[in-house]
Design a protein around this motif. Structure first.
Motif, PDB file in Angstrom:
ATOM      1  N   ALA A   1      -4.134   5.605  25.439  1.00 25.10           N
ATOM      2  CA  ALA A   1      -2.987   6.407  25.894  1.00 25.10           C
ATOM      3  C   ALA A   1      -3.338   7.884  25.850  1.00 25.10           C
ATOM      4  O   ALA A   1      -3.909   8.369  24.872  1.00 25.10           O
ATOM      5  CB  ALA A   1      -1.759   6.146  25.025  1.00 25.10           C
ATOM      6  N   VAL A   2      -2.981   8.569  26.904  1.00 24.02           N
ATOM      7  CA  VAL A   2      -3.183  10.017  26.981  1.00 24.02           C
ATOM      8  C   VAL A   2      -1.883  10.642  27.475  1.00 24.02           C
ATOM      9  O   VAL A   2      -1.310  10.180  28.462  1.00 24.02           O
ATOM     10  CB  VAL A   2      -4.330  10.382  27.956  1.00 24.02           C
ATOM     11  CG1 VAL A   2      -4.491  11.896  28.042  1.00 24.02           C
ATOM     12  CG2 VAL A   2      -5.635   9.721  27.523  1.00 24.02           C
ATOM     13  N   VAL A   3      -1.420  11.651  26.771  1.00 26.51           N
ATOM     14  CA  VAL A   3      -0.273  12.435  27.238  1.00 26.51           C
ATOM     15  C   VAL A   3      -0.758  13.837  27.559  1.00 26.51           C
ATOM     16  O   VAL A   3      -1.405  14.478  26.728  1.00 26.51           O
ATOM     17  CB  VAL A   3       0.848  12.499  26.180  1.00 26.51           C
ATOM     18  CG1 VAL A   3       1.920  13.509  26.602  1.00 26.51           C
ATOM     19  CG2 VAL A   3       1.486  11.129  25.988  1.00 26.51           C
TER      20      VAL A   3
ATOM     21  N   LEU B   1      -2.178   3.993  28.980  1.00 30.75           N
ATOM     22  CA  LEU B   1      -1.086   4.777  29.554  1.00 30.75           C
ATOM     23  C   LEU B   1      -1.583   6.188  29.844  1.00 30.75           C
ATOM     24  O   LEU B   1      -2.381   6.735  29.093  1.00 30.75           O
ATOM     25  CB  LEU B   1       0.083   4.896  28.565  1.00 30.75           C
ATOM     26  CG  LEU B   1       0.704   3.617  28.000  1.00 30.75           C
ATOM     27  CD1 LEU B   1       1.762   3.982  26.945  1.00 30.75           C
ATOM     28  CD2 LEU B   1       1.345   2.805  29.110  1.00 30.75           C
ATOM     29  N   LEU B   2      -1.074   6.756  30.911  1.00 32.15           N
ATOM     30  CA  LEU B   2      -1.271   8.184  31.174  1.00 32.15           C
ATOM     31  C   LEU B   2       0.111   8.765  31.466  1.00 32.15           C
ATOM     32  O   LEU B   2       0.769   8.346  32.428  1.00 32.15           O
ATOM     33  CB  LEU B   2      -2.208   8.418  32.362  1.00 32.15           C
ATOM     34  CG  LEU B   2      -2.347   9.880  32.823  1.00 32.15           C
ATOM     35  CD1 LEU B   2      -2.861  10.778  31.701  1.00 32.15           C
ATOM     36  CD2 LEU B   2      -3.274   9.978  34.044  1.00 32.15           C
TER      37      LEU B   2
ATOM     38  N   LEU C   1      -1.100   2.459  33.302  1.00 33.41           N
ATOM     39  CA  LEU C   1       0.245   2.759  33.772  1.00 33.41           C
ATOM     40  C   LEU C   1       0.422   4.269  33.709  1.00 33.41           C
ATOM     41  O   LEU C   1       0.295   4.871  32.634  1.00 33.41           O
ATOM     42  CB  LEU C   1       1.292   2.052  32.907  1.00 33.41           C
ATOM     43  CG  LEU C   1       2.717   2.081  33.479  1.00 33.41           C
ATOM     44  CD1 LEU C   1       3.497   0.836  33.033  1.00 33.41           C
ATOM     45  CD2 LEU C   1       3.468   3.325  33.033  1.00 33.41           C
ATOM     46  N   VAL C   2       0.670   4.867  34.845  1.00 33.32           N
ATOM     47  CA  VAL C   2       0.806   6.324  34.940  1.00 33.32           C
ATOM     48  C   VAL C   2       2.280   6.650  35.185  1.00 33.32           C
ATOM     49  O   VAL C   2       2.912   6.067  36.076  1.00 33.32           O
ATOM     50  CB  VAL C   2      -0.040   6.896  36.094  1.00 33.32           C
ATOM     51  CG1 VAL C   2      -0.049   8.421  36.043  1.00 33.32           C
ATOM     52  CG2 VAL C   2      -1.455   6.341  36.044  1.00 33.32           C
ATOM     53  N   THR C   3       2.814   7.569  34.412  1.00 32.06           N
ATOM     54  CA  THR C   3       4.216   7.927  34.602  1.00 32.06           C
ATOM     55  C   THR C   3       4.434   9.388  34.197  1.00 32.06           C
ATOM     56  O   THR C   3       3.491  10.064  33.760  1.00 32.06           O
ATOM     57  CB  THR C   3       5.146   6.994  33.797  1.00 32.06           C
ATOM     58  OG1 THR C   3       6.509   7.238  34.149  1.00 32.06           O
ATOM     59  CG2 THR C   3       4.971   7.200  32.300  1.00 32.06           C
TER      60      THR C   3
END
Lengths: 583, 483
Positions: free
Chosen positions: B329-331, B43-44, B382-384
């Motif tokens: 995952a990266v935030v 995830l990004l 998945l980029v959001t």
């Protein structure tokens, strides 16, 4: 519970210092331990002294300090001795600085200094906790750091130990409007003014004075009203609230309540008038507290910046209602106990399991004691001399609750840096926790030097350049009042500590024992004592000396070039270890 | 009263950090493996801190009160994009240098049909303090784990071991990494910015030789002062000691990895360091730090060095590197969206940057191979975007301070999340509302924020209803994104 077991426990306690019945914590906890079949034994003096010193001084003890602590007769004497050091007050001020969220981006330097000094008086037992909290909660420094709704949020967080609910913040809002007319001289404004003044060609001292004048103008000239906003049409909320329990109504003390911004309500600084000569300000309105400020910065004699209280005596009395309502709450006292217990025990309230990480009866007893005696220092001493702290950190068996053993905590950033430097006999640095820049990093350059803490050249700065101590402390999660200190470690932290352990052990002048003869066992004993604060058993010494010999045998290219290198090699291993960093 | 909340103010309000390296945990020995049925390997998330004006951005209104900036015209998407996100700069401003073989980055309008939008709805939105907790964790208690922690715990549980490349949290301002209690071991690695990276450049070779070159005859020697301490502790003390020991071991891999030049995307000294490849006109070429930084800084505009978005742009480059390393995952949090005043003048550069960043990520990730070997990063990531919530509509489009407020209007309770990659069907609007009122109560479907987080967990192949790391009561993941 078998009666004989309980009495056996009490007997062990009695043999150490007093009886469990004497101690407000022990008399509640010892019976619990007895139910678990735990016999209460005191930790070895070295273990206790290392734990105590890190908690109260923010670093490990030197070998000499450890010897002095061990020589004292009991825990109470050791706590008294540790609390007698100025390092104790400083460590507690730092803890409060993080809780209160000091920074001089939002806060006004002098108010943060004042607030910090006031915290010190709490730990010198010069002020009771109720008075302390009542004062802090309406202190200009606190308000400058937490404005509008954040005032309520900070009040709940700091003094009631939990986040304020949205409905509580909303219900407190009518009170927060008393400060609406006030401007705050934010640190970044000061900084900008200071830099502008330097650009104008002023000398640093004059530039600082000029920047202060701008701040004073901003803060105090225009809207230093005694919360006339309470009676203003602009504040339909009315400065009334019962959200803290007792009803509070601030009525203001306005000379002209019809017009909140009327001149008579404004204690305007008059630059023309001579101080004390008359009461008529430049706008023709008489105000006893109209204050002059000199703007001639060419000589020190005219650089006086007279104090001007934001709120006068009557106003303070009004605001005192907020503190009175706060300290009347039972959870106010209990949250104070929670704060101290978390600080010293680590496991307290680390989970929501009861009673595994929370002892409600202990909290209640200590809260009653704090309300009665008003001394936070007394509460700390009780915790530090109780079975919760004085027993060994190693459990007697598996699957025991946290209260059945002494705490094991992780060194914070500054604690690790200061301890590492101490261990190798080198000076450490200073992170003055009161100042941060607009970027969130510590910087004392915008603070008057008279407020800056003295700092020596640390081994980190000496080896990596000026400012290294601060940068490293930030990297390790500290040295920043706004930071959330990690309660657990992280990879970046471990990596940085690994690199630093190499550095301080490579260059530390005190890690090789004085008069070192090349005896590896002597070197090993010295390293373990200085770094880990214990006297190693003979078989461990033999093993360590063997390992040092193996390092030498490997040769200088991949191992140790000589016996001194072997000592430094052992130092590095010990310094980056779990045993060093947890206590 | 008009109150300006800038980034700093927001951080201060939250008591959050802008400081250096913080936490992690969690590494023993495995890359993140997706669970069965995974749509994504990673995830990004871009978190737009301070409340984006959603009604003027990814699900924009034509009404002045919600969007005084107008719409990007000529689109055929089911969601209108606000012109606030648009950038009218000439092609030259989108054209990269020779290392990129003169490739031109797309404008947002050019990729508008390459992503979808999902709207979430909650009437408890409107308060920053609450949103800082609730949006990233799915509950307002503050005692539930953040998305990143849930991902690490879920993947570690599925693999039966901890991850060796953990989730990362950049510019942390909210609780995406919240890790209460024993979940602390699954907390992400938090980096205040690229400037917080450890650096091998600071290694002191002389110090290394003076301390025996880290000689260790065997693992037992290496663990002499670690394992006995851990074995001699229990309960909370064991957790503290064991976590430290694990991190110390991990530092030898992840920490050392992060300190390598090919991760130092912000350092000009490491400009030539490369990691992986990027597909250009001539074929795959090595992706250097300088290239990555150039692409991301181009989103800032003509004067990146003087822009407040410079750091975020380089952090975005770092985020790409972390995905290349295999992080699940990266935030990346992007601050300063809380324009109670000055939105009219200061908002456009920030939103323009966001629009360009979104388009650049779409372009770039679709050209970089996923470290799993399964297609590109965009295929498997998945980029959001998240935010605190939307912002209120106001007559005339702005309040008295030329900004916008929040907490009253339905447009504050509705938040449009752009979403792309990982097989998400593009050009969809899921959880739609009318842009004339943004009131999802008038629609047949309302997607709660918690359900969207559960959807992200589901995308990784995790059982989003698992009580250990998911939401038993959130409802089924929103599979319409893929169907």
């Amino acid at each position: 519970m078998a009666a004989h077991r309980f009495f056996a426990v009490v007997a062990v306690i009695a043999g150490c210092s007093g009886t469990a019945d004497d101690h407000p914590i022990d008399k509640l906890v010892v019976p619990r331990l007895a139910v678990l079949g735990i016999s209460v034994e005191r930790a070895p003096a070295e273990e206790y002294c290392r734990r105590l010193t890190i908690d109260l001084w923010g670093r490990i003890p030197t070998g000499v300090e450890l010897d002095a602590c061990v020589a004292l007769p009991d825990a109470a004497a050791r706590v008294d001795a540790a609390m007698a050091s100025p390092l104790y007050e400083r460590t507690m001020r730092r803890a409060w600085g993080e809780s209160l969220g000091y920074n001089n981006f939002y806060g006004w330097t002098e108010e943060v200094v004042d607030l910090d000094a006031y915290v010190g008086s709490l730990y010198r037992d010069e002020v009771g906790y109720g008075t302390f909290a009542s004062t802090v909660v309406v202190h200009g420094g606190f308000l400058g750091l937490h404005r509008y709704d954040e005032w309520a949020a900070a009040l709940w967080r700091v003094f009631l130990g939990r986040p304020a609910r949205a409905d509580e913040i909303a219900a407190f809002r009518p009170l927060s409007y008393v400060w609406q007319p006030r401007y705050f001289c934010e640190g970044h404004i000061y900084d900008a003014m200071y830099r502008d003044a330097l650009d104008e060609g002023l000398a640093p001292a004059a530039a600082k004075a000029q920047a202060q004048e701008v701040c004073l103008d901003l803060e105090r000239t225009e809207w230093a009203v005694n919360f006339c906003a309470c009676s203003s049409d602009e504040n339909g909320l009315g400065c009334r609230s019962s959200v803290l329990g007792a009803p509070i109504e601030l009525t203001g003390s306005c000379s002209d309540s019809d017009d909140v911004y009327a001149d008579a309500n404004v204690r305007r600084i008059d630059e023309q008038r001579q101080a004390g000569e008359d009461r008529s300000c430049a706008d023709g309105v008489e105000r006893p507290e109209c204050v002059d400020i000199q703007t001639d910065f060419t000589s020190a004699a005219t650089m006086k910046l007279p104090p001007l209280p934001i709120v006068d005596g009557a106003g303070r009395k009004q605001l005192g209602k907020i503190g009175d309502a706060l300290v009347a709450r039972g959870d106010f006292w209990e949250s104070a106990i929670d704060r101290e217990a978390k600080l010293l025990l680590g496991w307290w309230q680390s989970t929501f399991r009861h009673p595994d990480s929370d002892l409600p009866d202990v909290r209640r007893a200590l809260a009653d004691r704090l309300r009665d005696k008003q001394s936070v220092r007394d509460i700390q001493k009780l915790i530090l001399t109780s079975v919760l702290y004085t027993v060994p950190a190693e459990p007697q068996r598996e699957a025991l609750p946290d209260y059945a053993m002494a705490p094991t905590k992780l060194m914070t950033a500054e604690n690790w840096l200061d301890s590492a430097a101490t261990a190798v006999g080198e000076p450490s640095g200073v992170c003055d926790f009161r100042w941060v820049t607009p970027e969130g990093f510590y910087d004392s350059s915008i603070v008057q030097s008279k407020y800056a803490e003295p700092s020596q050249l640390s081994i980190y700065d000496a080896r990596q350049g000026r400012g290294a101590y601060l940068e490293l402390a930030i990297k390790l999660g500290g040295c920043n009042a706004e930071a959330r200190r990690p309660t657990l470690s992280n990879v970046g932290m471990a990596y940085t500590e690994g690199m630093l352990s190499q550095l301080v052990c490579a260059y530390g002048r005190g890690i090789v024992p004085e008069g070192f003869s090349g005896d590896l066992e002597q070197g090993a004993r010295h390293v373990i004592r200085e770094l880990l604060g214990r006297t190693p058993p003979a078989d461990e010494i033999t093993e360590l000396a063997g390992e040092m010999q193996a390092c030498i045998a490997a040769g200088g290219a991949v191992g140790c070039a000589d016996v001194e290198t072997a000592v430094r090699w052992l130092c590095q291993r010990a310094l980056e270890s779990t045993e060093f960093s947890t206590y | 009263m008009t109150m300006t909340c800038n980034r700093r103010g927001f951080l201060s309000m939250l008591g959050a950090t802008a400081a250096g390296v913080a936490f992690l945990p969690a590494l023993r020995s495995s890359r993140a493996e997706p669970g069965a049925g995974a749509k994504a390997r990673r995830l990004l998330v871009l978190n737009l801190v301070g409340a984006v004006r959603s009604s003027a951005a990814f699900h924009a209104s034509s009404l002045q009160r919600y969007n005084p900036y107008g719409l990007i015209s000529g689109q055929s998407t089911p969601f209108a994009l606000g012109s606030l996100l648009d950038d009218n700069a000439a092609d030259a401003a989108y054209t990269l240098g020779t290392a990129w073989q003169g490739a031109r980055l797309p404008r947002l309008r050019e990729i508008a049909n390459q992503f979808s939008v999902l709207g979430t709805w909650s009437v408890t939105r409107g308060d920053h303090t609450r949103s800082r907790i609730e949006e990233p964790t799915g509950s307002a208690t503050g005692q539930d784990p953040g998305l990143l922690t849930r991902v690490a715990a879920g993947l570690a549980g599925a693999a039966g071991r901890d991850l060796d490349i953990p989730p990362f949290h950049l510019e942390a301002a909210t609780l995406f990494g919240n890790s209460p209690g024993a979940l602390g071991r699954y907390a992400p690695v938090e980096l205040a910015s690229f400037e917080s990276l450890p650096s091998s450049a600071t290694e002191d070779a002389r110090a290394q030789s003076r301390t025996g070159n880290r000689f260790a005859a065997n693992d037992a020697m290496r663990a002499r002062f670690d394992e006995p301490r851990v074995a001699a502790r229990s309960g909370r003390g064991r957790l503290v000691a064991e976590t430290y020991m694990l991190h110390k071991r991990a530092a030898r891999s992840v920490g050392v990895r992060l300190s390598q030049p090919d991760i130092a995307v912000g350092s000009e000294d490491a400009d030539t360091a490369m990691l992986g490849t990027v597909r250009l006109a001539s074929g795959n070429v090595p992706l250097t730090n300088a290239m990555l930084r150039e692409a991301m800084l181009s989103c800032v505009g003509p004067d990146p060095d003087g822009s407040p978005q410079r750091t975020i742009a380089i952090d975005a480059a770092l985020a790409v590197r972390l995905l290349q390393l295999g992080s699940p995952a990266v935030v990346l949090e992007i601050a300063d969206f809380d324009f109670h005043s000055g939105e009219r003048s200061e908002g456009p550069p920030l939103y323009r940057f966001l629009g360009r960043l979104w388009a650049t990520l779409q372009w770039l990730l679709s050209r970089i191979p996923d470290p799993s070997g399964e297609g590109t990063l965009l295929d498997r990531t998945l980029v959001t975007a998240f935010s605190d919530f939307g912002r209120d509509g106001v007559d005339g489009g702005w309040n008295g301070g030329e900004g916008s407020d929040h907490g009253v209007d339905a447009s504050c309770f509705y938040l449009a999340h752009p979403v792309m990659g990982a097989g998400v069907k593009p050009n969809r609007l899921v959880g739609a509302v009318s842009t004339s009122h943004y009131d999802a109560r008038r629609e047949s479907l309302q997607i709660a924020p918690q359900r969207y987080i559960a959807t992200l967990l589901g995308a990784l192949g995790l059982d989003a209803a698992d009580p250990q790391f998911g939401f038993p009561d959130a409802g089924a993941p929103v599979m319409e994104l893929w169907s």
